[in-house]
Design a protein around this motif. Sequence first.
Motif, short mmCIF file in Angstrom:
data_model
loop_
_atom_site.label_atom_id
_atom_site.label_comp_id
_atom_site.label_asym_id
_atom_site.label_seq_id
_atom_site.Cartn_x
_atom_site.Cartn_y
_atom_site.Cartn_z
N ALA A 1 -10.78 -6.14 -11.24
CA ALA A 1 -9.80 -5.91 -12.03
C ALA A 1 -8.06 -6.21 -10.06
O ALA A 1 -8.77 -6.66 -9.66
N SER A 2 -7.29 -7.33 -10.31
CA SER A 2 -6.69 -7.29 -9.99
C SER A 2 -5.66 -5.97 -8.96
O SER A 2 -4.44 -5.83 -10.08
N LEU A 3 -5.08 -5.87 -8.21
CA LEU A 3 -4.39 -4.75 -8.22
C LEU A 3 -3.14 -5.32 -7.25
O LEU A 3 -3.80 -6.17 -6.47
N TYR A 4 -2.02 -5.14 -7.89
CA TYR A 4 -0.87 -5.52 -6.99
C TYR A 4 -0.41 -4.28 -6.05
O TYR A 4 0.26 -2.49 -6.64
N PHE A 5 -0.20 -4.37 -4.44
CA PHE A 5 0.73 -2.90 -3.80
C PHE A 5 1.95 -2.87 -3.50
O PHE A 5 2.14 -4.22 -2.90
N THR A 6 2.89 -2.39 -4.26
CA THR A 6 4.35 -2.73 -4.05
C THR A 6 4.77 -2.20 -2.29
O THR A 6 3.81 -1.72 -1.56
N SER B 1 -16.08 -3.46 -4.60
CA SER B 1 -15.79 -4.79 -3.02
C SER B 1 -14.77 -4.90 -3.03
O SER B 1 -14.16 -4.86 -4.23
N GLY B 2 -14.54 -5.74 -2.25
CA GLY B 2 -12.99 -6.15 -1.93
C GLY B 2 -12.11 -5.98 -1.08
O GLY B 2 -12.73 -4.84 -0.07
N PRO B 3 -11.25 -6.21 -0.18
CA PRO B 3 -10.82 -6.26 0.98
C PRO B 3 -9.98 -4.26 0.87
O PRO B 3 -9.46 -4.11 -0.04
N SER B 4 -10.18 -4.03 2.90
CA SER B 4 -10.44 -2.84 2.87
C SER B 4 -8.53 -2.62 3.37
O SER B 4 -7.80 -1.81 3.42
N VAL B 5 -7.98 -4.12 2.87
CA VAL B 5 -7.10 -4.61 4.39
C VAL B 5 -5.89 -5.18 3.74
O VAL B 5 -6.88 -6.39 3.09
N VAL B 6 -4.35 -4.42 2.48
CA VAL B 6 -3.81 -5.63 1.96
C VAL B 6 -2.42 -5.38 2.93
O VAL B 6 -2.18 -4.56 3.21
N CYS B 7 -1.93 -6.56 2.32
CA CYS B 7 -0.33 -6.90 2.46
C CYS B 7 0.30 -5.47 1.78
O CYS B 7 0.31 -6.19 0.43
N SER B 8 1.36 -4.80 1.30
CA SER B 8 2.24 -4.71 0.35
C SER B 8 2.88 -6.42 0.00
O SER B 8 3.00 -6.92 0.97
N GLN B 9 3.51 -5.28 -1.44
CA GLN B 9 3.78 -7.17 -2.12
C GLN B 9 3.59 -8.57 -1.50
O GLN B 9 3.06 -9.22 -1.41
N ASP C 1 9.43 -14.66 -10.93
CA ASP C 1 9.38 -15.09 -9.88
C ASP C 1 7.66 -15.35 -9.33
O ASP C 1 7.12 -13.97 -9.21
N CYS C 2 8.48 -15.36 -8.25
CA CYS C 2 6.55 -14.70 -7.82
C CYS C 2 7.26 -13.65 -6.95
O CYS C 2 8.23 -12.93 -7.05
N THR C 3 5.52 -12.11 -7.48
CA THR C 3 5.61 -11.32 -7.00
C THR C 3 6.04 -10.98 -5.29
O THR C 3 7.21 -9.58 -4.84
N ALA C 4 6.35 -11.86 -4.70
CA ALA C 4 6.37 -11.66 -2.86
C ALA C 4 7.61 -12.25 -2.64
O ALA C 4 8.41 -11.90 -1.73
#
Length: 753
Positions: free
Chosen positions: A442-447, A400-408, A193-196
């Motif tokens: 790298a792609s990081l996933y925030f749970t 380099s990369g976003p300093s503010v992200v959303c969980s999941q 499924d999608c991770t979201a």
Amino acid sequence: MSSKKFLLVLLWGLLALTVRAQCPDFTDLTGSNVVCYYGNTNNPDSLTGIVPGRHTLITEQGTDPRTNSLLPLLPEGETAVVKLGNELVGAEAESIVYTFTVDEENAILLLKFAVVLEDPMHDPPSQPRFVMRVMDANDELLDPCMEYDVIASNEIPGFQSFGNIRWRPWTNTGFDLTPYVGQTVKVSFTTYDCTATGHFGYAYFTAACINNRLELVGCDGDDVTLAAPQGFESYQWNNGTTSDTATYSVQGTTVVNCLITTVLGCQLTLVGTLTTDDIPAQPQTFYDTICEGESYSANGFTLPSNLTPGLHTALNTYFNVATCTEDITNTLYLFVIQRYFHYYDMACEGNDYNALGFSYTNLPLGEILDSNIVLTGGCDSVAVLHLTVAPSFAMPNTISGPSVVCSQSAATYFLPDAEVLVYHWLVPDGVSVYNGQGTSIASLYFTSNAPPNSLITLTGANGCGSGSAQLWVTVNPSYHFFANDTICTGNDYQENGLQLGVQDSVGVFVYTLNDTTTCGCDSVHVVQLRVAETPEITALSDPTVICVGQETELHALGSQASVTLTSELNHVVIGDILCTDSSCVHLADWPCGKVAMGVVFYVDDTGQHGWAVSLQDEPTTYIWGLLLSLDIPDLMSYSNAFTTMGDLDGYQNTAAIRASGTAAQYPAAYHVDFEHGWYLPAAAQLYRIYATLGIVNNSLQAVGGAVFPMDSEWSYWSSSEKSPYEAWALYNSTSLTAVNKSVSLPVRTIRNF
């Protein structure tokens, strides 16, 4: 290579060929060589076992409704397939792994598959996905073309679309496992499924092992027709034919070759010999060697020059044109001796290099590719050097990369302008490296368990230095809610944020509400609603006639169930007329000599109190308020439609608005008869009016009030606020919508009774 070593390798190959293992039944999920896994999108293989609805055997014909019913559940010629995954959501992932030994007689794995992916247009790492792989016993991919990995997107080769559904029709592909005869292989299928958590992915498949030879179809004089295994992407016969069958005109002996290409790009060559001459009495086995990079043409076999070092097996089937029969199949065990020996090394810019027979001074930055030939008398060996010359290392200051992200959700980070060979990403618990570990991107996933302030660290080295860089990332929460509920047919459903009309169809239905939080993160609200048939129950009362205050028992026919009821005064019901003397009159008793001032649209548990809506709209449309960047004291702000559905206190809202400004600043709240109890409804109260329109309009018409429109013109202000610049309205009768406060909309007041 010494003759002794060669004989040992050949002996190993011949021993391996003695193994005879049957190909698995790919539709038997309980077989000893099958393991079913399930988990989530972070780890599809965390648990083992068959999960009903996630590992499913399909045996009845039908169509998949999510593909506009264009995808049949069973492909042509099949009576059973496996469905992996399902159309439900929740960041589920599941897999199935089949393990078997490749059989010499059936060394082609023919796979049939179809894929269905919902496309929410997230970042690729978060999208629904399907993967199938053919691996060795150590889970290493046998060949790059033996992997199919597809992620939901708008344009995928071979896929069709139906709304936001991307689906692949039944597709045949094959894998030539002849080089792995006698070896253990694994075939795995995985769906995500999608991770979201709000979108699904699933697939159908079946497979079989088939003969890896050409087949004699028929003869017509000297014309002979042969067939290659069906289900491959393309065919190229040595007479120019491009279908899966080819006809040859034979005089004497004709060698036949067919180059087959799979849908995933793998290729294999099948060989046959058509002859009117004498055919050897017995099958023959040939053993031969060539050097890496050479083609082979001997003993009736013709093989390409791109064979990899090691033992290869080839088959040549003889067909007797005179009798139109397949007589014998010769086998070739060809050992390809390694000629090219590749060496990979690294040095620093400006240094000298002396190793492996290669010598350089003052090395320049970049890549050096060089070779040396060593005369051996058999196959000349070629030493190939791949030398990377790295600069003196200096780690950049920041990642380099976003300093503010959303969980999941996932985000991509990288190290700019870094000449580094070895990398390592270090992340806290709750954050995972989705892909790119060991690289500079790298792609990081925030749970949902990621720390609000997550420290991301990247270390790097290139042999000429090392260092590290850090980045603090703020993780804002995403809101994901899942609920299961049940309702009977004939009832409407207005729970868990849903506002559904009367449910008439029996079944299980999934509803998804997508919104955003105040931080701009996804808010996904999923409700799985089971609609059951309402049973018909006949009840008798004893006694059948009672007076006010007396009791009677109701008995359900055919059951021991009973309930005692006590008669009460008449309850107020939706649609009653609220009169100026504060009494409520049923519509059936109207007119009754009283004066109407409203219609009841909600009654609380007492049966005597609730809310009534006024008989008319206010004289004109009004703006909610001027665009003042002011916070209204004691007025709660609701960031999304779901949470707004909990606002039921329009009276308090109206009082707070009027107390914080003037009629010029907040026209909608001031043009109500607040002193006599009338106020601007809250969002949830407004929605309740809309949900009871049919009943309310009948009563409005009976007392001469202004009926509400029943079409898309239904738009009214609520007293619920979203921000200093927006308030909530039921807009165009679709759903609660945040509307700019400067927009003019109708106002219809309500009151308590």
